[in-house]
Motif scaffolding. Sequence first.
Motif, PDB file in Angstrom:
ATOM      1  N   ALA A 164       0.832  -1.206   0.000  1.00  6.93           N
ATOM      2  CA  ALA A 164       0.000   0.000   0.000  1.00  6.93           C
ATOM      3  C   ALA A 164       0.864   1.253   0.000  1.00  6.93           C
ATOM      4  CB  ALA A 164      -0.908   0.000   1.235  1.00  6.93           C
ATOM      5  N   PHE A 165       1.937   1.250   0.793  1.00  9.40           N
ATOM      6  CA  PHE A 165       2.817   2.421   0.850  1.00  9.40           C
ATOM      7  C   PHE A 165       3.546   2.613  -0.473  1.00  9.40           C
ATOM      8  CE2 PHE A 165       5.166   5.656   2.970  1.00  9.40           C
ATOM      9  CZ  PHE A 165       6.446   5.608   2.442  1.00  9.40           C
ATOM     10  N   THR A 166       4.049   1.505  -1.019  1.00  3.66           N
ATOM     11  CA  THR A 166       4.819   1.598  -2.270  1.00  3.66           C
ATOM     12  C   THR A 166       3.939   2.066  -3.418  1.00  3.66           C
ATOM     13  OG1 THR A 166       6.029  -0.301  -1.451  1.00  3.66           O
ATOM     14  CG2 THR A 166       6.469   0.342  -3.704  1.00  3.66           C
ATOM     15  N   LYS A 167       2.651   1.745  -3.347  1.00  4.19           N
ATOM     16  CA  LYS A 167       1.753   2.196  -4.420  1.00  4.19           C
ATOM     17  C   LYS A 167       1.662   3.722  -4.376  1.00  4.19           C
ATOM     18  CE  LYS A 167      -2.919   1.392  -6.062  1.00  4.19           C
ATOM     19  NZ  LYS A 167      -4.170   1.205  -5.385  1.00  4.19           N
ATOM     20  N   ARG A 168       1.580   4.263  -3.152  1.00  2.00           N
ATOM     21  CA  ARG A 168       1.432   5.710  -3.036  1.00  2.00           C
ATOM     22  C   ARG A 168       2.754   6.426  -3.310  1.00  2.00           C
ATOM     23  NH1 ARG A 168       0.679  10.508  -2.221  1.00  2.00           N
ATOM     24  NH2 ARG A 168      -0.060  11.533  -0.348  1.00  2.00           N
ATOM     25  N   TYR A 169       3.864   5.822  -2.849  1.00  2.00           N
ATOM     26  CA  TYR A 169       5.181   6.445  -3.019  1.00  2.00           C
ATOM     27  C   TYR A 169       6.133   5.474  -3.696  1.00  2.00           C
ATOM     28  CZ  TYR A 169       3.613   9.808   0.516  1.00  2.00           C
ATOM     29  OH  TYR A 169       2.926  10.762   1.219  1.00  2.00           O
ATOM     30  N   PRO A 170       6.051   5.339  -5.006  1.00  2.00           N
ATOM     31  CA  PRO A 170       6.941   4.381  -5.678  1.00  2.00           C
ATOM     32  C   PRO A 170       8.363   4.929  -5.784  1.00  2.00           C
ATOM     33  CG  PRO A 170       5.597   5.551  -7.273  1.00  2.00           C
ATOM     34  CD  PRO A 170       5.176   6.058  -5.917  1.00  2.00           C
ATOM     35  N   GLY A 171       9.284   4.045  -6.140  1.00  2.00           N
ATOM     36  CA  GLY A 171      10.653   4.531  -6.347  1.00  2.00           C
ATOM     37  C   GLY A 171      11.602   3.997  -5.292  1.00  2.00           C
TER      38      GLY A 171
ATOM     39  N   VAL B 108      10.666  29.509 -10.027  1.00  4.49           N
ATOM     40  CA  VAL B 108      11.314  28.964  -8.841  1.00  4.49           C
ATOM     41  C   VAL B 108      10.399  27.993  -8.108  1.00  4.49           C
ATOM     42  CG1 VAL B 108      12.109  29.568  -6.531  1.00  4.49           C
ATOM     43  CG2 VAL B 108      12.935  30.837  -8.490  1.00  4.49           C
ATOM     44  N   GLU B 109       9.175  28.415  -7.853  1.00 10.38           N
ATOM     45  CA  GLU B 109       8.276  27.564  -7.076  1.00 10.38           C
ATOM     46  C   GLU B 109       7.987  26.263  -7.794  1.00 10.38           C
ATOM     47  OE1 GLU B 109       7.368  28.007  -4.014  1.00 10.38           O
ATOM     48  OE2 GLU B 109       8.457  29.894  -3.929  1.00 10.38           O
ATOM     49  N   MET B 110       7.798  26.331  -9.092  1.00 15.52           N
ATOM     50  CA  MET B 110       7.513  25.097  -9.828  1.00 15.52           C
ATOM     51  C   MET B 110       8.719  24.159  -9.784  1.00 15.52           C
ATOM     52  SD  MET B 110       5.068  25.919 -13.054  1.00 15.52           S
ATOM     53  CE  MET B 110       6.192  26.959 -13.946  1.00 15.52           C
ATOM     54  N   SER B 111       9.914  24.720  -9.973  1.00 10.20           N
ATOM     55  CA  SER B 111      11.104  23.872  -9.929  1.00 10.20           C
ATOM     56  C   SER B 111      11.261  23.216  -8.569  1.00 10.20           C
ATOM     57  CB  SER B 111      12.357  24.696 -10.217  1.00 10.20           C
ATOM     58  OG  SER B 111      12.210  25.397 -11.399  1.00 10.20           O
ATOM     59  N   TYR B 112      11.070  24.007  -7.508  1.00  8.32           N
ATOM     60  CA  TYR B 112      11.194  23.456  -6.165  1.00  8.32           C
ATOM     61  C   TYR B 112      10.197  22.340  -5.945  1.00  8.32           C
ATOM     62  CZ  TYR B 112      14.674  26.140  -3.704  1.00  8.32           C
ATOM     63  OH  TYR B 112      15.856  26.647  -3.265  1.00  8.32           O
ATOM     64  N   ARG B 113       8.973  22.547  -6.406  1.00  9.85           N
ATOM     65  CA  ARG B 113       7.953  21.523  -6.188  1.00  9.85           C
ATOM     66  C   ARG B 113       8.362  20.230  -6.879  1.00  9.85           C
ATOM     67  NH1 ARG B 113       2.481  20.443  -5.128  1.00  9.85           N
ATOM     68  NH2 ARG B 113       2.727  22.132  -3.630  1.00  9.85           N
ATOM     69  N   LEU B 114       8.796  20.343  -8.137  1.00  7.06           N
ATOM     70  CA  LEU B 114       9.143  19.132  -8.871  1.00  7.06           C
ATOM     71  C   LEU B 114      10.376  18.452  -8.307  1.00  7.06           C
ATOM     72  CD1 LEU B 114       8.465  20.136 -12.576  1.00  7.06           C
ATOM     73  CD2 LEU B 114       7.089  18.723 -11.061  1.00  7.06           C
ATOM     74  N   ALA B 115      11.335  19.257  -7.852  1.00  2.00           N
ATOM     75  CA  ALA B 115      12.591  18.664  -7.393  1.00  2.00           C
ATOM     76  C   ALA B 115      12.524  18.147  -5.966  1.00  2.00           C
ATOM     77  CB  ALA B 115      13.721  19.681  -7.516  1.00  2.00           C
ATOM     78  N   THR B 116      11.846  18.863  -5.088  1.00  2.40           N
ATOM     79  CA  THR B 116      11.932  18.483  -3.681  1.00  2.40           C
ATOM     80  C   THR B 116      10.675  17.827  -3.131  1.00  2.40           C
ATOM     81  OG1 THR B 116      11.228  20.656  -2.910  1.00  2.40           O
ATOM     82  CG2 THR B 116      13.582  20.305  -3.175  1.00  2.40           C
TER      83      THR B 116
ATOM     84  N   PRO C 202       8.117  15.872  -5.110  1.00  2.00           N
ATOM     85  CA  PRO C 202       7.400  15.334  -6.270  1.00  2.00           C
ATOM     86  C   PRO C 202       6.173  14.528  -5.889  1.00  2.00           C
ATOM     87  CG  PRO C 202       9.445  14.138  -5.915  1.00  2.00           C
ATOM     88  CD  PRO C 202       9.466  15.300  -4.985  1.00  2.00           C
ATOM     89  N   GLU C 203       6.171  13.980  -4.650  1.00  2.00           N
ATOM     90  CA  GLU C 203       5.039  13.130  -4.287  1.00  2.00           C
ATOM     91  C   GLU C 203       3.779  13.932  -4.047  1.00  2.00           C
ATOM     92  OE1 GLU C 203       7.546  13.701  -2.476  1.00  2.00           O
ATOM     93  OE2 GLU C 203       6.780  14.676  -0.665  1.00  2.00           O
ATOM     94  N   LEU C 204       3.917  15.267  -3.952  1.00  2.00           N
ATOM     95  CA  LEU C 204       2.715  16.075  -3.766  1.00  2.00           C
ATOM     96  C   LEU C 204       2.004  16.314  -5.091  1.00  2.00           C
ATOM     97  CD1 LEU C 204       3.838  18.739  -1.159  1.00  2.00           C
ATOM     98  CD2 LEU C 204       2.376  16.775  -0.826  1.00  2.00           C
ATOM     99  N   GLY C 205       2.619  15.802  -6.162  1.00  2.00           N
ATOM    100  CA  GLY C 205       1.983  16.002  -7.462  1.00  2.00           C
ATOM    101  C   GLY C 205       2.446  17.292  -8.074  1.00  2.00           C
TER     102      GLY C 205
ATOM    103  N   ALA D  35       3.550  20.220 -14.463  1.00  2.00           N
ATOM    104  CA  ALA D  35       3.974  19.206 -15.426  1.00  2.00           C
ATOM    105  C   ALA D  35       3.656  19.602 -16.863  1.00  2.00           C
ATOM    106  CB  ALA D  35       3.304  17.875 -15.104  1.00  2.00           C
ATOM    107  N   THR D  36       2.834  20.618 -17.031  1.00  2.00           N
ATOM    108  CA  THR D  36       2.501  21.043 -18.400  1.00  2.00           C
ATOM    109  C   THR D  36       3.451  22.135 -18.840  1.00  2.00           C
ATOM    110  OG1 THR D  36       0.983  22.701 -17.555  1.00  2.00           O
ATOM    111  CG2 THR D  36       0.068  20.537 -18.070  1.00  2.00           C
ATOM    112  N   ALA D  37       3.461  22.413 -20.118  1.00  2.00           N
ATOM    113  CA  ALA D  37       4.415  23.383 -20.661  1.00  2.00           C
ATOM    114  C   ALA D  37       3.968  24.817 -20.450  1.00  2.00           C
ATOM    115  CB  ALA D  37       4.637  23.116 -22.138  1.00  2.00           C
TER     116      ALA D  37
END
Lengths: 409, 315, 405
Positions: A298-305, C339-347, C349-352, C365-367
């Motif tokens: 379940a955890f890996t599904k949410r946070y893969p890698g 800056v904010e977009m780069s930080y979000r993607l780099a640090t 990423p799990e927040l989408g 993620a879009t151009a």
Amino acid sequence: MSGTTRYVVGLGITMACLAGHALADVKVAFIDPLSGGAASTGILAQKTHQFYIDAINAAGGLNGEKLELLSFDNKVNPQESLIQLKRALDDGARYVVQGNGSSVALAITDAVLKHNERNPGKEVVFLNYAAVDPALTNEKCNFWHFRFDADADMKMAAMTDVIAKNNKVKNVYLINQDYSFGKAVAVAANKMLKEKRPDIKVVGDELHPLQKVNDFSPYVAKIKAAGADTVITGNWSNDMVLLIKAGKDAGLKVAWETYYGGSPGTVTAIGDAGVDTLKQVSEWHRNAAPELDASVAAFTKRYPGKENEYAYWRAKTMWEMFAAAAKKAGSNDPVKVARALEGMKMQTSLGDVEMRADNHQILQPLFVSTLAKGVKYDSEDTGLGWKTDAKIDAKATALPTTCKLDRPK
Amino acid sequence: MELVTVSLLNGVVYGLLLFMLSSGLTLIFSMMGVLNFAHASVFMLGAYLSFQFGRWVGFWPALVIAPLACALVGAAIERYGLRRVHPNGHVAEILFTFGLAYVIEEVVTMIWGRNAVANNVPAVIDFPLFTIFGSTFPAYKGLMMAISIAMFIFLYVALKKTRIGLVIQAALTHPKMASALGHDVPGVFVLVFAIGSGLAGLAGVIGGFMLLTQPTLAHAIGPIVFVVVVVGGLGSLSGALFASMLIGILQTFAVAVDYSLLDLLRVFGVAVSRTSPLHEALGVKLATAAPIVPYLLLVLMLIVRPRGLLGTRDV
Amino acid sequence: MAVAIVLVLLPHVPGLDTDFGRSLLTQMAIAAVFALSFNLLFGQTGLLSFGHAVYFGLGAYAAILAMRAINQGMPLPIVVVPIAGALGGFVAGIAFGAVTTRKAGTIFALISLGVGELAYAATFMLPGLFGGEEGITASRTRAAIDLGLPLRTQLSVYYAVVVWAVFAALAMYAFTRTPVGRMCNAVRDNPERAEFVGYSTQHVRFVAFAAAGLFAGLAGGLHAINYEIVAADAVSAQRSGTVLIMAYVGGAANFIGPVLGAVVITWLQSSLSGYTSAWLLYLGLFFIAMIMFAPSGISGLIVRHASIARTRAFAGVLRAYALALVPLAAIAAGMVLLVEMSYRLATQPELGSRMRLLWTSVDAATAWPWIIAVVMLVVGFLLFRLTWRPIAAAWDRAAPEAAAR
């Protein structure tokens, strides 16, 4: 004139930025390293806690209220952590979660005690998931602190029990980080080895600066020169990875008895040289029991890698106990939850656990494991994984305590 | 004996890494009098760029591209930043590089994140080169030593034997006169800054394997590099080499020594009681005191001989 | 007098009357004292120090040890603890100053850097004295005598700190007006001439150093009271760097400058980090911009504008500024977006990749957001450049009029 202007300017700037905060929800402050040498550990922990908080919220929340995780970077620095703690408390947090850095935990537990004394009605509870300096549940214990990981002495007891049965161990070298936890490991190792195997010689007792050493080659040279066949270390995060890396580079052939051999990056760093030589004491490992599969998946599904490889089983135990305590108390008030939490027993997939009422130390099963080939689940895509050497039941891990808790009326 | 040899080897390796970093800084500092706080940051940038380029085109091309990229960055810093700040004085220049160090660290975080990146030693140089007293010596450290010595030879020859080197040397000690003679001193400055940054980038490529490639890399190694430059002496490349080796070896050996001043006093029959306030200070083992050795050397050198060991002029 | 009233009322202003707000004000006061002490060396005597935190930190350690002693029964009220801090800083200033003030300029700066690193490393070597990684803690409420002023709330701490801070600021101002203070300025401007007049530059620098150490130690003592913990980062290079930035950004030429700098930088460090994880980048860029375009700091800018404030042409200058505001906003928006977009993607990423920025929500993620950001940055910069001429022209009209007054 410019003096008054300054204040008006300062005032305006400050006011413009202090927005009011919504005071709904139960706010939990997570204060751990999110940058610097221990970032990998702290960031992974943050994701793990967020995952379990989300699970609680999805199941209806804590007595109907949603849990919110506020994250703060402590940089493994006690001073910085207290600054962040102040921020967190002002943001309305009533629960504090921290683990990486016993130095920080000691500062936080002291600050929480002071805060609760000075602010009756606004008490805060400290959930410690990883800081294992024994002092926190002995001479520095207090009612508001709960520890969800076995302390350094308990882990050393497990480790030395297994070493005692191994006749090949003759010369042991101790290397640890120079702070309260590292020193506690060294003290415990010396004491317990003497008790259980007085014939073992401790050929070195080294303390190195915390998170500051870039190159461990000089230390590895010393270990070699001392003729050690086993190294006991409490190092974690970068200190663990770099030590192992230097050892591998120099072709050091020792058994590594560690607390945190599972630190992200360690198994990759040691590679095949670690098979049958890298050992750890922990509350779980991936191959400990098949019942773990569902939770890890379940955890890996949410946070893969690879960098998100599941590591904190004790976090699951912590949050489940926490939710159960809140339910038992029928309230989210920290004082009531704390009262419900102490003495609580629970069943987990790896065995029974209990939160001791006398010193707020958790008793949970401990595993001593070794890195091996051919196990079901490997670590960090290396083809190598952990294999259990011994399992110690929760009750058997208990040690005597000097704690005398001051309970609120 | 074994410990001494292995420690010596480790010390030499560490010293040569320091030299790679400080050679560029010594050039910049000697020529322009600018305490370039951003030098270690360019080193870090080199490590990251080599990681990224290594992923795209392989290690050996990255070994060439990353330092070139750093050289370009250095040139840009000088041309568009330092030059504009120069009229405001030395202090402003130093502070500019100081702020730049922060900015570079954050930019690196912005692109690659806060965690250490998997900048692993490429398989082609990840094998034991030789074994000494039972310890293996990895090939990438050997490569680093080779590059470092090559750097020294290249710089030495370039400064002393080529025409542009002579102009640089002149501008090092007498910038106004060199300018009056018709040489493009500002152009020389850009060139020197670019070369210095390129060297830092090259150091970063190898240093990135030895140390962990993460945003705090510059902080970890930055201060020691200043010590090397000052102790070695301004305007002197050999001084920088000598000082790097001295500090590298001293620090490595210090870690191996588990004795303290207390032990030394005991040899002379002087005992210090446990309750005495001096007991703790004297009881510090040299191994624990190893981190302060370079700074002690720096402060002593500046007080006693500000010129440095082999410097050609005062700081 | 007006200042005193403002200081007393400040923590009750809505928005600042939370614990966080008062905490912020307390931090600003401490930082102000520290920055003023730094400027005794930098602005007044021309000595650039990269290790001023040593005196702050050693003062803080002295103060927290004093607090500990009071906790264990020594009959003194907590409010005198800053005196212990000042003494600690003073002794350290004398000890280190004796050897380090022999030279000025770059050598002095390098020595201060070395001493700073030395002190930082030494605190870990003597854990019995400095508490090691854990630092030293004490309580500010446990004392035999409390003079009816228990420092239980942040508000009471604020008042205690502010009283000390004002006293320190006045003392430092008085110092700059004494003959010794004047000689410091002379040594800064023309050391050779000062020597010819008969003063030993080394002696003058030493006095300035000791005084700076004393007041830095005082700030350290206030710090110990506010946080009740002192650890090695009190002497760290980072703290030395921060106070330098504060003094420079505020303006080293003006006595009040460092106070302005302390207020602004403390605010940036505290509040900005709550809004964006890129705050250190913004701080760094802000600092660099100040160095390149406003080397006399905020106070310098205020003074320059104050001098033309009463001219008729001032309105023209304001109009020119207003013209520049729009392109500046575009540059800022574009940069913040990138800056904010780069930080979000780099640090994180799990927040989408969807994120909230100010009042809109963008998908990193879009151009499109990237293109828009770059366009805003480039166009904004070009337009901004066009406004430089009208601004310069407006100043050209205002300056002679101001000079004629």
